[in-house]
Design an enzyme around this catalytic site. Structure first.
Site, PDB file in Angstrom:
ATOM      1  N   CYS A 226       0.828  -1.185   0.000  1.00 45.57           N
ATOM      2  CA  CYS A 226       0.000   0.000   0.000  1.00 45.57           C
ATOM      3  C   CYS A 226       0.868   1.242   0.000  1.00 45.57           C
ATOM      4  O   CYS A 226       2.085   1.173  -0.097  1.00 45.57           O
ATOM      5  CB  CYS A 226      -0.911   0.011   1.236  1.00 45.57           C
ATOM      6  SG  CYS A 226      -1.941  -1.462   1.410  1.00 45.57           S
TER       7      CYS A 226
ATOM      8  N   ASP B 148      -4.288  -8.655   8.616  1.00 45.58           N
ATOM      9  CA  ASP B 148      -3.058  -8.459   9.378  1.00 45.58           C
ATOM     10  C   ASP B 148      -2.943  -7.053   9.958  1.00 45.58           C
ATOM     11  O   ASP B 148      -2.225  -6.841  10.933  1.00 45.58           O
ATOM     12  CB  ASP B 148      -1.829  -8.772   8.514  1.00 45.58           C
ATOM     13  CG  ASP B 148      -1.800  -8.019   7.194  1.00 45.58           C
ATOM     14  OD1 ASP B 148      -2.815  -7.403   6.824  1.00 45.58           O
ATOM     15  OD2 ASP B 148      -0.759  -8.068   6.511  1.00 45.58           O
TER      16      ASP B 148
ATOM     17  N   SER C 294      10.410 -12.745  -5.594  1.00 43.16           N
ATOM     18  CA  SER C 294      11.637 -12.407  -6.317  1.00 43.16           C
ATOM     19  C   SER C 294      12.849 -12.890  -5.537  1.00 43.16           C
ATOM     20  O   SER C 294      12.749 -13.244  -4.363  1.00 43.16           O
ATOM     21  CB  SER C 294      11.726 -10.894  -6.551  1.00 43.16           C
ATOM     22  OG  SER C 294      11.832 -10.207  -5.318  1.00 43.16           O
ATOM     23  N   GLY C 295      14.014 -12.860  -6.191  1.00 39.82           N
ATOM     24  CA  GLY C 295      15.197 -13.499  -5.622  1.00 39.82           C
ATOM     25  C   GLY C 295      16.174 -12.588  -4.919  1.00 39.82           C
ATOM     26  O   GLY C 295      17.295 -13.013  -4.618  1.00 39.82           O
TER      27      GLY C 295
END
EC number: 6.3.5.4
Length: 623
Positions: A2, A97, A359-360
């Site tokens: 966000c 959450d 992603s890595g």
């Protein structure tokens, strides 16, 4: 993911709710699904939402049931379900959450953030004490900026939100230019905008009327454990921790995909995620069409091996000129890596299919994956030669090394850098100490080098990358390029539990018998073909060397040495011209130095010229 924004008045005046609402709206790309604003006297909070968890609930800003705390939050808490079980006494109204964070703060105070697993930037206001708390996650995955003077605190997820809240645009922080030339980004807490700062990773700050800003570091990577690790035990521990991290990062109420470059890190994440993900995992890869750097074949091999639904996108030189100002606006800073244009196009392709991608990032910085780690000990030994001597020898040799000896040139530049801690930054520095002095002249500089307190050169190098390169360059870039397309990016290897394990492990399992990232590669060997694990590291490369001599040549000369050039005015114009001509000769490759200056120039044009890109500039081209 966000966008958050807010204002706390320190001068007794009421907060400007309409201004904060406009600040939040400047972040609509971060949260296109909904928005909200709340104000009470001297404070106002704004929010833009990208709905990932509890899609129909969890609207922000959110107020605690006792009315004491007001919160806006950017990020995802992967262990929120477990935390809710520990907070059963709280009268939850939502299933997400966000309220879990709020409930934890009600019960335990702001220190509850120590229990969060995930990525987050939080602003929470205590209406009783009238203190604003700004908190950033441990690794700096998500951004948080602020401006503070005697009248107000203004904060936001991106600098553009703060600019929307200021009465006048700040100037360039000239003291940050030397830092920028060091690594194509400015280390926390500074930025290139005068008076605008970053909350540092693993920090929380407090601001209240009549008090000085309080900055508290709540997390640091641990020291190596004194208990001996066998190689086998290290592999088992990392395998389990990577699995836990990937499983956690799949928590979502929307589709999740993954980037797949064909390298070890992204391939391992994809292999793990495919085991936990319901249905066929969608994967995404990009290419510049240059056979020297193209890794699409490797990505396809992994996709076939794992069984993913694979998608590809190609990028060319036209994308650069078309997108450079717009992506600079999204970045709020110079584009630090040419590959970011491909990352953006990749994000566009992914956003057409999913709302979240894994992603890595982090594998190299946690486990010693860059080639420089292989020579860390040798470089430390060679640097026993006095700094002045090294600098003199290196300066003479540097200008004569041709393009084919590019790797040797980098090592020579590092060796000729005087200080040990400065050397760790120099591996990614586009300009040497002498070149920076030649360009800057009398422009002021500050010392932001991280001081290491370990004799292990590999660990010292890892810590330097963790504190500077990773949050201020790699993660900042990833966040902006994905958020430009309203796509949430999650790097599972930067789960703080895995990070802590990595820093407890000895360097001997990271660089072993000359092999970098040994322990992570041994884990990958269990899930991937040997030709993927053992192939030479290429990296996400762009053929800029050729483009700066052909399609981008004219714009390069005009913008860096022509009339009205910011780079030409603030740096030594003749030194800039020599650099351009040296590259144009074809005998030398100065692409990264030219790129660094071009990015700075485009940034200045974007934020300080009369015609600036706007939030309405299209970045939604489908691939």
């Amino acid at each position: 993911m966000c966008g958050i924004a807010g204002e706390l008045r320190l001068d007794g005046r009421p907060a400007r709710a309409t201004v904060v609402e406009a600040m939040a709206d400047s972040l609509v790309h971060r949260g296109p699904d909904s928005g909200g604003c709340w104000h009470d006297g001297s404070v106002a909070l704004g929010h833009r939402r990208l709905s990932i968890i509890d899609l129909d609930g969890s609207a922000q800003p959110m107020i605690s049931t006792d009315g004491r705390w007001a919160l806006v939050f950017n990020g995802e808490i992967f262990n929120y379900r477990e935390l809710r079980q520990q907070l059963r006494g709280y009268p939850f109204c939502t299933g997400g959450d966000t309220e879990t964070i709020l409930a934890g703060i009600v019960k335990h105070g702001v220190g509850f953030v120590d229990r969060l697993v995930g990525q987050f930037a939080i602003a929470v206001y205590d209406r009783r004490s009238r203190i604003m708390h700004l908190v950033r996650d441990r690794l700096g995955i998500l951004p948080l900026y602020y401006y503070l003077d005697s009248h107000q605190l203004i904060f936001g997820s991106e600098i553009k939100a703060i600019l929307s809240g200021l009465d006048s645009r700040p100037g360039v922080d000239l003291s940050s230019l030397d830092d920028y030339l060091w690594g194509r980004s400015v280390p926390s807490p500074h930025t290139l905008f005068d008076g605008i700062y970053k909350v540092q990773p693993g920090h929380r700050i407090e601001v209240a009327v009549g008090r000085e800003l309080s900055d508290h570091c709540y997390w640091q990577p641990p020291a190596p454990t004194s208990v001996g690790w066998s190689a086998g035990a290290a592999v088992e521990a990392v395998d389990a921790a990577v699995g836990d991290a990937v499983r956690s990062a799949l928590v979502a109420d929307v589709p999740v995909g993954a980037y797949l470059s064909g390298g070890v890190d992204s391939s391992l994440i994809v292999a793990k995620a495919a085991r936990f993900h319901p249905g066929r995992l969608k994967t995404f890869a990009a290419s510049f069409g240059d056979p020297r750097y193209d890794e699409l074949d490797y990505a396809r091999q992994v996709s076939e091996h794992v069984g993913t639904d694979h998608h590809e996108v190609r990028v060319d030189a036209a994308d650069f000129e078309e997108l450079w100002p717009t992506l600079t606006w999204h970045r709020d800073a110079p584009m630090s890596e040419p590959a970011d244009f491909a990352v953006f196009r990749l994000a566009q392709a992914a956003r057409a299919e999913v709302k979240v991608v894994l992603s890595g990032e982090g594998g190299d910085e946690l486990f010693g994956g860059y080639p420089k780690y292989r020579v860390a000990r040798a470089m430390a030994t060679a640097s026993i030669v006095p700094g002045g001597v090294r600098r003199a020898i290196g300066g003479r040799l540097d200008q004569h090394l041709p393009e084919r000896l590019a790797r040797l040139r980098i090592a020579l530049r590092v060796w000729s850098t005087p200080g040990r801690d400065e050397q760790y930054r120099a591996w990614f520095a586009p300009f040497s100490v002498a070149e920076r002095m030649d360009l800057l002249g009398q422009v002021a500089a500050r010392d932001t080098t991280q001081k290491s307190h370990t004799r292990d050169p590999i660990r010292a190098m890892l810590l330097s990358d963790l504190h500077v390169w990773l949050p201020d360059n790699l993660l900042e870039r990833g966040d902006r390029m994905s958020m430009a397309t309203s796509l949430e990016l999650r790097p599972p290897l930067l789960d703080h539990r895995l990070t802590e394990l990595a820093f407890r492990l000895p360097s001997s399992v990271k660089v072993r018998s000359g092999q970098t990232k040994w322990v992570l590669k041994e884990v990958a060997r269990r899930y991937l073909p040997a030709q993927i694990v053992d192939r030479r590291k290429i990296g996400f490369r762009v053929p800029l060397d050729a483009w700066f001599r052909t399609s981008l040549r004219d714009t390069m000369f005009d913008r860096l040495s022509g009339p009205g050039s910011f780079v030409g005015e603030v740096f030594d114009r003749s030194a800039v011209r020599r650099l351009l001509e040296r590259h144009d000769s074809g005998a030398f490759n100065e692409e990264i130095r030219i790129w660094t200056l071009m990015s700075l120039q485009v940034w200045h044009e974007t934020f300080f010229s009369a015609s600036r890109p706007s939030a309405t500039t299209s970045t939604r081209r489908e691939s």
